[in-house]
Motif scaffolding. Structure first.
Motif, PDB file in Angstrom:
ATOM      1  N   HIS A 139      -6.529  -0.722   7.651  1.00 58.81           N
ATOM      2  CA  HIS A 139      -5.579  -1.039   8.720  1.00 58.81           C
ATOM      3  C   HIS A 139      -4.235  -0.370   8.398  1.00 58.81           C
ATOM      4  O   HIS A 139      -3.794  -0.364   7.241  1.00 58.81           O
ATOM      5  CB  HIS A 139      -5.406  -2.554   8.818  1.00 58.81           C
ATOM      6  CG  HIS A 139      -4.632  -2.993  10.019  1.00 58.81           C
ATOM      7  ND1 HIS A 139      -3.262  -2.970  10.063  1.00 58.81           N
ATOM      8  CD2 HIS A 139      -5.044  -3.457  11.231  1.00 58.81           C
ATOM      9  CE1 HIS A 139      -2.849  -3.397  11.244  1.00 58.81           C
ATOM     10  NE2 HIS A 139      -3.906  -3.708  11.970  1.00 58.81           N
ATOM     11  N   PRO A 140      -3.565   0.211   9.389  1.00 62.76           N
ATOM     12  CA  PRO A 140      -2.281   0.885   9.135  1.00 62.76           C
ATOM     13  C   PRO A 140      -1.247   0.010   8.430  1.00 62.76           C
ATOM     14  O   PRO A 140      -0.478   0.514   7.592  1.00 62.76           O
ATOM     15  CB  PRO A 140      -1.812   1.268  10.543  1.00 62.76           C
ATOM     16  CG  PRO A 140      -3.073   1.403  11.337  1.00 62.76           C
ATOM     17  CD  PRO A 140      -3.997   0.361  10.790  1.00 62.76           C
ATOM     18  N   GLN A 141      -1.247  -1.284   8.725  1.00 62.37           N
ATOM     19  CA  GLN A 141      -0.292  -2.169   8.073  1.00 62.37           C
ATOM     20  C   GLN A 141      -0.575  -2.284   6.583  1.00 62.37           C
ATOM     21  O   GLN A 141       0.337  -2.326   5.753  1.00 62.37           O
ATOM     22  CB  GLN A 141      -0.345  -3.559   8.717  1.00 62.37           C
ATOM     23  CG  GLN A 141       0.687  -4.536   8.228  1.00 62.37           C
ATOM     24  CD  GLN A 141       2.089  -4.180   8.682  1.00 62.37           C
ATOM     25  OE1 GLN A 141       2.778  -3.390   8.042  1.00 62.37           O
ATOM     26  NE2 GLN A 141       2.514  -4.767   9.780  1.00 62.37           N
ATOM     27  N   ARG A 142      -1.862  -2.323   6.227  1.00 61.85           N
ATOM     28  CA  ARG A 142      -2.234  -2.404   4.819  1.00 61.85           C
ATOM     29  C   ARG A 142      -1.856  -1.114   4.090  1.00 61.85           C
ATOM     30  O   ARG A 142      -1.336  -1.163   2.964  1.00 61.85           O
ATOM     31  CB  ARG A 142      -3.731  -2.673   4.674  1.00 61.85           C
ATOM     32  CG  ARG A 142      -4.185  -2.862   3.229  1.00 61.85           C
ATOM     33  CD  ARG A 142      -5.636  -3.346   3.170  1.00 61.85           C
ATOM     34  NE  ARG A 142      -6.009  -3.642   1.796  1.00 61.85           N
ATOM     35  CZ  ARG A 142      -6.553  -2.767   0.952  1.00 61.85           C
ATOM     36  NH1 ARG A 142      -6.770  -1.516   1.349  1.00 61.85           N
ATOM     37  NH2 ARG A 142      -6.861  -3.123  -0.277  1.00 61.85           N
ATOM     38  N   ILE A 143      -2.107   0.021   4.716  1.00 58.97           N
ATOM     39  CA  ILE A 143      -1.754   1.302   4.103  1.00 58.97           C
ATOM     40  C   ILE A 143      -0.241   1.392   3.926  1.00 58.97           C
ATOM     41  O   ILE A 143       0.255   1.902   2.906  1.00 58.97           O
ATOM     42  CB  ILE A 143      -2.265   2.472   4.960  1.00 58.97           C
ATOM     43  CG1 ILE A 143      -3.788   2.377   5.150  1.00 58.97           C
ATOM     44  CG2 ILE A 143      -1.895   3.804   4.317  1.00 58.97           C
ATOM     45  CD1 ILE A 143      -4.578   2.296   3.864  1.00 58.97           C
ATOM     46  N   LYS A 144       0.499   0.878   4.891  1.00 62.47           N
ATOM     47  CA  LYS A 144       1.961   0.887   4.797  1.00 62.47           C
ATOM     48  C   LYS A 144       2.433   0.082   3.599  1.00 62.47           C
ATOM     49  O   LYS A 144       3.322   0.515   2.846  1.00 62.47           O
ATOM     50  CB  LYS A 144       2.562   0.323   6.081  1.00 62.47           C
ATOM     51  CG  LYS A 144       4.085   0.296   6.100  1.00 62.47           C
ATOM     52  CD  LYS A 144       4.588  -0.297   7.408  1.00 62.47           C
ATOM     53  CE  LYS A 144       6.112  -0.356   7.429  1.00 62.47           C
ATOM     54  NZ  LYS A 144       6.616  -0.966   8.685  1.00 62.47           N
ATOM     55  N   ILE A 145       1.839  -1.095   3.389  1.00 66.82           N
ATOM     56  CA  ILE A 145       2.239  -1.927   2.255  1.00 66.82           C
ATOM     57  C   ILE A 145       1.863  -1.249   0.938  1.00 66.82           C
ATOM     58  O   ILE A 145       2.636  -1.238  -0.023  1.00 66.82           O
ATOM     59  CB  ILE A 145       1.598  -3.321   2.358  1.00 66.82           C
ATOM     60  CG1 ILE A 145       2.057  -4.032   3.628  1.00 66.82           C
ATOM     61  CG2 ILE A 145       1.949  -4.174   1.136  1.00 66.82           C
ATOM     62  CD1 ILE A 145       1.317  -5.312   3.927  1.00 66.82           C
ATOM     63  N   LEU A 146       0.671  -0.669   0.884  1.00 71.47           N
ATOM     64  CA  LEU A 146       0.234   0.016  -0.330  1.00 71.47           C
ATOM     65  C   LEU A 146       1.128   1.218  -0.652  1.00 71.47           C
ATOM     66  O   LEU A 146       1.327   1.557  -1.815  1.00 71.47           O
ATOM     67  CB  LEU A 146      -1.212   0.478  -0.175  1.00 71.47           C
ATOM     68  CG  LEU A 146      -2.283  -0.617  -0.300  1.00 71.47           C
ATOM     69  CD1 LEU A 146      -3.639  -0.079   0.143  1.00 71.47           C
ATOM     70  CD2 LEU A 146      -2.368  -1.139  -1.717  1.00 71.47           C
ATOM     71  N   SER A 147       1.668   1.840   0.376  1.00 73.62           N
ATOM     72  CA  SER A 147       2.510   3.024   0.155  1.00 73.62           C
ATOM     73  C   SER A 147       3.853   2.662  -0.470  1.00 73.62           C
ATOM     74  O   SER A 147       4.586   3.548  -0.933  1.00 73.62           O
ATOM     75  CB  SER A 147       2.745   3.762   1.473  1.00 73.62           C
ATOM     76  OG  SER A 147       3.613   3.033   2.326  1.00 73.62           O
ATOM     77  N   ARG A 148       4.185   1.383  -0.483  1.00 71.97           N
ATOM     78  CA  ARG A 148       5.459   0.942  -1.068  1.00 71.97           C
ATOM     79  C   ARG A 148       5.591   1.409  -2.506  1.00 71.97           C
ATOM     80  O   ARG A 148       6.667   1.843  -2.942  1.00 71.97           O
ATOM     81  CB  ARG A 148       5.556  -0.580  -0.989  1.00 71.97           C
ATOM     82  CG  ARG A 148       6.717  -1.196  -1.766  1.00 71.97           C
ATOM     83  CD  ARG A 148       6.691  -2.705  -1.579  1.00 71.97           C
ATOM     84  NE  ARG A 148       7.708  -3.367  -2.396  1.00 71.97           N
ATOM     85  CZ  ARG A 148       7.501  -3.807  -3.630  1.00 71.97           C
ATOM     86  NH1 ARG A 148       6.311  -3.632  -4.201  1.00 71.97           N
ATOM     87  NH2 ARG A 148       8.468  -4.408  -4.285  1.00 71.97           N
ATOM     88  N   LYS A 149       4.511   1.331  -3.292  1.00 74.86           N
ATOM     89  CA  LYS A 149       4.587   1.732  -4.697  1.00 74.86           C
ATOM     90  C   LYS A 149       4.898   3.217  -4.835  1.00 74.86           C
ATOM     91  O   LYS A 149       5.665   3.625  -5.709  1.00 74.86           O
ATOM     92  CB  LYS A 149       3.276   1.392  -5.413  1.00 74.86           C
ATOM     93  CG  LYS A 149       3.074  -0.092  -5.663  1.00 74.86           C
ATOM     94  CD  LYS A 149       1.893  -0.357  -6.550  1.00 74.86           C
ATOM     95  CE  LYS A 149       0.602   0.005  -5.899  1.00 74.86           C
ATOM     96  NZ  LYS A 149      -0.572  -0.390  -6.707  1.00 74.86           N
ATOM     97  N   VAL A 150       4.288   4.028  -3.972  1.00 71.57           N
ATOM     98  CA  VAL A 150       4.540   5.463  -4.027  1.00 71.57           C
ATOM     99  C   VAL A 150       6.004   5.741  -3.698  1.00 71.57           C
ATOM    100  O   VAL A 150       6.657   6.576  -4.343  1.00 71.57           O
ATOM    101  CB  VAL A 150       3.612   6.218  -3.054  1.00 71.57           C
ATOM    102  CG1 VAL A 150       3.895   7.712  -3.086  1.00 71.57           C
ATOM    103  CG2 VAL A 150       2.152   5.937  -3.394  1.00 71.57           C
ATOM    104  N   TYR A 151       6.516   5.046  -2.695  1.00 74.19           N
ATOM    105  CA  TYR A 151       7.924   5.218  -2.322  1.00 74.19           C
ATOM    106  C   TYR A 151       8.843   4.824  -3.476  1.00 74.19           C
ATOM    107  O   TYR A 151       9.767   5.558  -3.839  1.00 74.19           O
ATOM    108  CB  TYR A 151       8.232   4.364  -1.090  1.00 74.19           C
ATOM    109  CG  TYR A 151       9.708   4.259  -0.771  1.00 74.19           C
ATOM    110  CD1 TYR A 151      10.377   5.287  -0.129  1.00 74.19           C
ATOM    111  CD2 TYR A 151      10.418   3.121  -1.144  1.00 74.19           C
ATOM    112  CE1 TYR A 151      11.740   5.185   0.141  1.00 74.19           C
ATOM    113  CE2 TYR A 151      11.778   3.015  -0.883  1.00 74.19           C
ATOM    114  CZ  TYR A 151      12.427   4.053  -0.232  1.00 74.19           C
ATOM    115  OH  TYR A 151      13.768   3.959   0.022  1.00 74.19           O
TER     116      TYR A 151
END
Length: 375
Positions: A299-311
């Motif tokens: 789900h896009p929302q899940r990918i967005k949250i997971l991307s927090r670490k990369v950011y």
């Protein structure tokens, strides 16, 4: 794969900082066995497709024992069917206040947790964890359930939520863990979620530095031989163990693996990234009745949250020598006004203070981008 299931919003305790408290719900829902069957069947089918064969279920709440023994008898039947159909091994663990672990519930819960454990919470300060309006009643019910669990051979872990009134009670906390047959202890700082968010508890909130200083006091105390049991977060950070560096403990979430192969479901089958998100109904991914399991994971929302670490590892946490230990911390640490926080953890100062004073080995950010789609 870990599924955090919240089969009911209800609870028979009344803790002042309850993170799972979601307002005054007019009609508290309970999970039906049909909803559970749908979750477990889709999850098992997904794992078989990915050639994986292990599924762990964490029963959370609310208070999961309010569902009653008959519900968990049906759960075991459903799991046996799914295990046979999809060739998946299903194990269970549970977070409970233990108050309802009576003679009728013990044999069923013992069977459910035959290869797992229970975790429960306690407090050494009056007026924090309550049954009705009584701290004494809460602890009496806890001790009765705890004794029944131990006698039944159930492994019990304990969680202690550290707040300002417990800062000078460190030795009492350790003494409780030492004097009772607990398998492990976890220390968590009080976070502003649930009831603590809706009804501010200014006299209980910790500063980040206070959290770090408390951790250091406990660490130095344990080093003297005060407690010969695993204690998180020290164990998962590589202290007191064989491994020289962070690792994962089953007692609670590990920020280094935040949301990796984890989904949480509420009583109605709505999916979230973790238990904390399910507690206050934020960032839902959709309902299991309407989506494939893999759709929820991507789900896009899940990918967005997971991307927090990369950011974070490329911005606010860039160059931090202790990135490996917290990876920016829990996304919910910075939750505010319904806006997803791309901020590092509120506990950064305190965590770094502890790690420096305790002599943690330094290891900075590595590229985490490949982890996002790992599930």
């Amino acid at each position: 794969m870990l599924l955090i299931l919240k089969p009911t919003d209800s609870c028979n305790a009344d803790c002042v900082y309850c993170s799972a408290f979601y307002g005054d719900l007019p009609a508290r829902k309970r999970m039906t066995i049909e909803t559970f069957r749908l979750i477990i069947d889709k999850a098992s089918a997904y794992l078989r497709l990915k050639k994986k064969n292990r599924l762990q279920i964490l029963w959370h709440g609310g208070e999961p024992l309010l569902m009653g023994p008959d519900f968990y008898k049906k759960v075991l039947q459903v799991c046996a069917e799914c295990s046979k159909r999809h060739d998946v091994e299903i194990r269970h663990i549970m977070q409970s206040n233990l108050h309802l672990l009576d003679e009728k519930a013990v044999p069923v819960i013992t069977g459910l947790l035959s290869r797992g454990a229970m975790s429960s919470s306690f407090d050494v300060v009056e007026g924090i964890r309550l049954a009705g309006s009584s701290s004494q009643k809460y602890m009496e019910n806890f001790q009765k359930g705890f004794q029944r669990a131990v006698e039944a051979g159930i492994r019990v872990n304990a969680v202690y939520v550290v707040h300002k009134k417990s800062l000078d009670r460190m030795e009492d906390i350790i003494a409780f863990a030492r004097e009772n047959p607990l398998y492990a202890l976890r220390l968590n700082p009080l976070v502003k979620l649930g009831r603590a968010m809706n009804d501010p508890l200014e006299n209980l909130y910790l500063s980040s530095r206070e959290w770090g200083e408390f951790l250091l006091d406990v660490y130095n105390y344990i080093k003297k031989g005060a407690l010969a049991k695993p204690v998180a977060p020290f164990e998962e950070w590589g202290f007191f163990g064989q491994e020289n560096g962070p690792k994962r403990m089953a007692l609670s979430c590990s920020h280094g693996l935040c949301m990796q192969e984890i989904l949480s479901f509420d009583s109605q089958g709505m999916a979230y990234g973790c238990g904390k998100m399910a507690d206050i109904r934020i960032y839902p991914f959709g309902n299991i009745s309407e989506h494939r399991f893999e759709d929820l994971l991507h789900h896009p929302q899940r990918i967005k949250i997971l991307s927090r670490k990369v950011y974070l590892q490329n911005t606010l946490c860039s160059g931090c020598p202790y990135w490996e230990y917290c990876r920016g911390g829990c996304p919910m640490d910075g939750y505010k006004d319904g806006i997803f926080p791309y901020e590092k953890t509120f506990w950064c100062e305190g965590t770094r203070f502890f790690l420096e004073k305790a002599g943690a080995r330094e290891k900075g950010p590595e590229n985490d981008s490949h982890r996002i789609f790992q599930s």
